[in-house]
Design a protein around this motif. Structure first.
Motif, PDB file in Angstrom:
ATOM      1  N   THR A  84       0.846  -1.195   0.000  1.00 15.31           N
ATOM      2  CA  THR A  84       0.000   0.000   0.000  1.00 15.31           C
ATOM      3  C   THR A  84       0.880   1.243   0.000  1.00 15.31           C
ATOM      4  O   THR A  84       1.884   1.306   0.704  1.00 15.31           O
TER       5      THR A  84
ATOM      6  N   GLN B  80      -2.059   6.412  -0.299  1.00  8.67           N
ATOM      7  CA  GLN B  80      -3.329   5.691  -0.156  1.00  8.67           C
ATOM      8  C   GLN B  80      -3.722   5.596   1.312  1.00  8.67           C
ATOM      9  O   GLN B  80      -4.898   5.766   1.666  1.00  8.67           O
TER      10      GLN B  80
ATOM     11  N   ASP C  94      -5.021   8.992   2.261  1.00  6.96           N
ATOM     12  CA  ASP C  94      -6.339   9.229   1.677  1.00  6.96           C
ATOM     13  C   ASP C  94      -7.431   8.473   2.439  1.00  6.96           C
ATOM     14  O   ASP C  94      -8.539   8.982   2.627  1.00  6.96           O
ATOM     15  N   ASP C  95      -7.117   7.263   2.878  1.00 12.19           N
ATOM     16  CA  ASP C  95      -8.116   6.419   3.532  1.00 12.19           C
ATOM     17  C   ASP C  95      -8.248   6.702   5.033  1.00 12.19           C
ATOM     18  O   ASP C  95      -9.353   6.618   5.581  1.00 12.19           O
ATOM     19  N   ARG C  96      -7.125   7.012   5.681  1.00 12.28           N
ATOM     20  CA  ARG C  96      -7.126   7.052   7.153  1.00 12.28           C
ATOM     21  C   ARG C  96      -6.223   8.179   7.664  1.00 12.28           C
ATOM     22  O   ARG C  96      -5.368   7.973   8.523  1.00 12.28           O
TER      23      ARG C  96
ATOM     24  N   LYS D  49      -3.849  16.422   3.164  1.00 11.95           N
ATOM     25  CA  LYS D  49      -3.439  15.048   2.891  1.00 11.95           C
ATOM     26  C   LYS D  49      -2.067  14.980   2.228  1.00 11.95           C
ATOM     27  O   LYS D  49      -1.751  14.030   1.513  1.00 11.95           O
TER      28      LYS D  49
END
Length: 320
Positions: free
Chosen positions: A57, A61, A64-66, A81
């Motif tokens: 990962t 990413q 962006d997700d967490r 971010k």
């Protein structure tokens, strides 16, 4: 969200050598690798997780997700971010070019980028190795410009002999260069904006002189002589030794000769651990990561506690 390790992003450089391979055991075949980017959010060079369930990962990413879990709410509020820190190991077999970095204002106007404040921790240095940091006296813009025309810039620069453990804080606008024979850890703002002002008239493998940024640098340089770059810090074992505390990052030195526990419950930031000697096992509530000399671990902000199992390790601890 366990302690995360990442694949190194290896960069060949005209001035690079073999210490990243021979001393830090990076997976390198080249004889001129100058940089190992350990933790990067720079577009085009995004770090990829190398350990555990999240292996493969990208750092972006994960953000962006967490974002809040990984970075911390206060870091997200400030940087969105974008990962705000770039972590490197650098091997200078030859002198690097004399350069400087613009401040946030100039970098934003010209490059839509952060500026580049950085610090260096010397991990290894050949006998007689040095760094260039700043001018050896106050210099006018006119005098500086004349020195470029006359090829006498080096006469105006300040040279610092270095050894293992020496640490330097390089604020924006300060001319600087890593000298031949130095292996160091670099902590900096996420930015790849550099103004090169002198390159020892070297040519690349195609026989071309490298680009200089003479005009751009004129308004970005701090022409004053300032003794604000050498970092004095304690090296006592098994306590936190503060090194640098600036608006962009905070770095402490840890020399641990026994197991260590760290309460992170009040820390609203990720924690980066750069190993500059020895080895350790890093654990939070969700997992572990082994770290040795020349490796880096990112501890997510959601971690409430951290344990370090070791009998001898030297770490640079970096937070926002």
């Amino acid at each position: 969200m366990y302690p995360l390790k990442f694949y190194p992003i290896l960069k060949e450089r005209l001035w690079g050598g073999t210490k990243l391979k021979e001393v830090l055991h990076k997976p390198i075949e080249s004889e001129i690798t100058g940089e190992s980017w350990e933790l990067s959010g720079v577009k085009g060079d995004i770090s990829i997780v190398s350990n555990g369930a999240l292996s493969g990962t990208s750092l972006q990413q994960l953000i962006d997700d967490r974002a809040a879990e990984l970075l911390g709410k206060s870091v997200v509020a400030r940087f969105g971010k974008d990962f705000p820190i770039l972590i490197k190991f650098i091997d200078a077999k030859q002198d690097l070019s004399v350069q400087l970095h613009p401040n946030d204002k100039l970098a934003k106007e010209r490059h839509n980028s952060f500026g580049k404040t950085e610090m260096w921790y010397v991990m290894d240095a050949d006998d007689g190795a040095n760094l260039i940091v700043g001018f050896n006296r106050d210099v006018s813009k006119e005098e500086y410009t004349e020195s470029l025309k006359n090829d006498t810039l080096l006469d105006l620069l300040n040279y610092e002999k270095v050894g293992r453990g020496d640490t330097f804080f390089i604020n924006t606008g300060k001319v600087h260069a890593i000298g031949a024979g130095v292996l160091l850890a670099e902590i900096q703002q996420t930015s790849d904006v550099t103004y090169r002002i002198f390159d020892f008239n070297r040519k690349d493998k195609k026989g071309n002189l490298r680009e200089l940024h003479t005009e751009q640098a004129l308004d970005a340089i701090d022409y004053k002589k300032k003794d604000d770059f050498k970092v004095n810090y304690g090296s006592n074992p098994n306590i936190v030794n503060p090194m640098v505390d600036c608006p962009y990052f905070k770095t402490d030195y840890l020399h641990l000769t026994e197991n260590w526990n760290l309460d992170l419950s009040k820390r609203d930031s990720f924690t980066i651990l750069m190993c500059v000697s020895g080895s350790a096992r890093i654990a939070n509530e969700n997992g572990t990561a082994d770290i040795k000399n020349g490796e880096t671990v990112l501890v997510p902000a959601v971690s409430r506690s951290l344990s370090i199992t070791t009998d001898n390790v030297e770490l640079l601890e970096v937070t926002i």
